[in-house]
Write an enzyme that holds these catalytic residues in place. Structure first.
Site, PDB file in Angstrom:
ATOM      1  N   LYS A 129      23.027  26.350  48.883  1.00  0.00           N
ATOM      2  CA  LYS A 129      23.370  25.595  47.675  1.00  0.00           C
ATOM      3  C   LYS A 129      22.514  26.097  46.528  1.00  0.00           C
ATOM      4  CE  LYS A 129      26.043  21.964  46.741  1.00  0.00           C
ATOM      5  NZ  LYS A 129      27.193  21.522  47.549  1.00  0.00           N
TER       6      LYS A 129
HETATM    7  N1  GLU Z   1      30.572  22.262  46.474  1.00  0.00           N
HETATM    8  C1  GLU Z   1      31.502  22.033  47.531  1.00  0.00           C
HETATM    9  C2  GLU Z   1      30.848  21.284  48.662  1.00  0.00           C
HETATM   10  O1  GLU Z   1      29.857  20.617  48.484  1.00  0.00           O
HETATM   11  C3  GLU Z   1      32.235  23.281  47.973  1.00  0.00           C
HETATM   12  C4  GLU Z   1      31.384  24.384  48.494  1.00  0.00           C
HETATM   13  C5  GLU Z   1      32.130  25.689  48.744  1.00  0.00           C
HETATM   14  O2  GLU Z   1      33.335  25.740  48.538  1.00  0.00           O
HETATM   15  O3  GLU Z   1      31.450  26.624  49.140  1.00  0.00           O
HETATM   16  O4  GLU Z   1      31.346  21.242  49.758  1.00  0.00           O
END
Ligand code: GLU
Length: 419
Positions: free
Chosen positions: A106
């Site tokens: 993240k």
């Molecule tokens: N931000 C989204 C999540 O928390 C998607 C992450 C992604 O598609 O890699 O799942």
């Protein structure tokens, strides 16, 4: 009390619990407690008024045991290191529970995207991408949108990464615009996955959509699509909210009218929305409404020890990441409120991100129907697996999801070995 809340501690406790039920020794899963890599970066940006502002951000790779790190980039004033660590770990377990070949990562930048001009946001995104470029890439770590970022930001990230490489690398981020290697259905994927989850849950309970009321907290990408699709499926969406507060009508609000109002001018807020029979409520009132399904689709720590006693919904489906604290989880469980955890309920986004990455690598293009069908298959299969293990072991759906996820990551780690 809320200031002391550390979401990463929350993750560790949930993992400890799952590991002990699975009969793992401390050494079997010790690596899961430590993110593999963490990078803190700073980005100088020349603002439109000529001043220089230095922004700070992070990229955390929690695990790459099952595949490249995968997870979004958040632009928000409350971003901090522990939050990004927790969000990265949740991605590891999310990808494991739906069984896609990724680890978890993240990113986050401390900023208020609503106060930045497009040029400032572009400059910040390009600098952030350059700063984290040594860590990311199609085979290492693949960013995507999260709170405060969108397809446009992903296009800028892809551009910057490609400039550094000297050629276009479409598969370095997902959630891109359609004309730039994006996939049909990605922008609605998280909300669609939440909708499938709500339907799966209610069908297990023998309840019909038309007899069920829903309240959705958050009108960002996830909340708005969830409200729209649940409404389309025949649910009564009784309340929705954004940062300015919420709106409520017992018989259901006109979701299409609300979304049209919000879309017409992105600065529109629900506080100024008017519709016959609709009353204005606060965000905390929305969380405590007497509805069948409560869908928190905003930020972490919304259902906590201070309000869990007052939640009246029969079911909570976590569309946000980490909206319920551990203390609140226990209170809800004691009160007989069934909760579908984030790592399962909101996995639709990363599942379709995975399809996008596969599509970019194979240089082909799926139809939107195919994307939605494959997404449904994965969400239904994962729901069924979590439901059965939770019933078999007599644990909550959160614990059930972690039993599956922790086992997959630990077994992958054991298979690779530690040398
Ligand atoms: N931000 C989204 C999540 O928390 C998607 C992450 C992604 O598609 O890699 O799942």
């Amino acid at each position: 009390m809320q200031d002391l809340y550390n979401p990463y501690d929350n993750v560790l406790k949930v993992v400890d619990n799952a590991a002990s039920i699975l009969g793992y020794e401390e050494n079997d899963y010790a690596t899961l407690r430590y993110p593999e890599r963490e990078l803190k970066v700073s980005m100088p940006v020349v603002m439109d008024d000529g001043s220089l502002k230095v922004f700070e951000g992070f990229r955390v790779q929690h695990s790459t045991v099952r595949g490249p790190a995968k997870g979004g980039v958040r632009f928000h004033p409350a971003v901090n290191h522990d939050e990004v660590k927790a969000l990265a770990a949740w991605m590891t377990f999310k990808c494991a529970v739906v069984n896609i070949p990724y680890g978890g990562g993240k990113g986050g930048v401390i900023c208020n995207p609503g106060e930045l001009s497009e040029r400032e946001k572009h400059s910040l995104t390009a600098k952030y991408t350059a700063q984290i470029a040594p860590l990311i890439g199609p085979e290492q770590d693949v960013p995507a949108p999260d709170v405060g970022t969108n397809a446009r930001v992903m296009a800028w990230m892809m551009d910057q990464y490609s400039m550094l490489k000297g050629h276009s690398v479409l598969s370095c981020v997902t959630g891109k615009p359609i004309g730039l290697g994006g996939i049909l259905g990605r922008s609605e994927a998280t909300g669609r996955g939440v909708m499938f989850t709500v339907k799966n849950l209610l069908s297990k309970q023998g309840r019909k959509a038309s007899e069920s009321t829903v309240a959705v907290q958050g009108m960002g990408n996830v909340g708005s699509v969830t409200a729209k699709l649940l409404h389309k499926e025949g649910f009564k969406v009784a309340a929705v909210s954004d940062v300015s507060g919420g709106i409520y009508r017992e018989d259901g609000i006109d979701v299409a009218a609300v979304l049209a109002y919000l879309n017409e001018n992105p600065k529109n807020l629900l506080a100024d929305y008017h519709e016959d029979g609709v009353s204005h409520i606060s965000n905390s009132e929305l969380l405590e409404l007497d509805v069948d399904v409560l869908v928190p689709a905003a930020l972490e720590n919304q259902i906590n020890a201070s309000n869990a006693d007052r939640i009246r919904a029969r079911y909570v489906v976590e569309a946000a990441n980490g909206p319920t604290t551990l203390e609140a989880d226990e209170i809800l469980q004691k009160r007989g409120i069934m909760l579908v955890p984030d790592i399962l309920a909101n996995a639709g986004g990363v599942v379709v991100s995975y399809f996008e990455w596969v599509q970019n690598i194979q240089e082909l293009c799926w139809s939107e129907d195919r994307v939605n069908e494959e997404l449904k298959t994965i969400m239904d299969t994962a729901f069924e697996a979590v439901w059965s293990i939770a019933h078999e072991k007599d644990v909550t759906l959160r614990t059930g999801a972690y039993l599956i996820a922790v086992q997959r990551v630990v077994e992958a780690q054991k298979g690779r070995g530690i040398f």
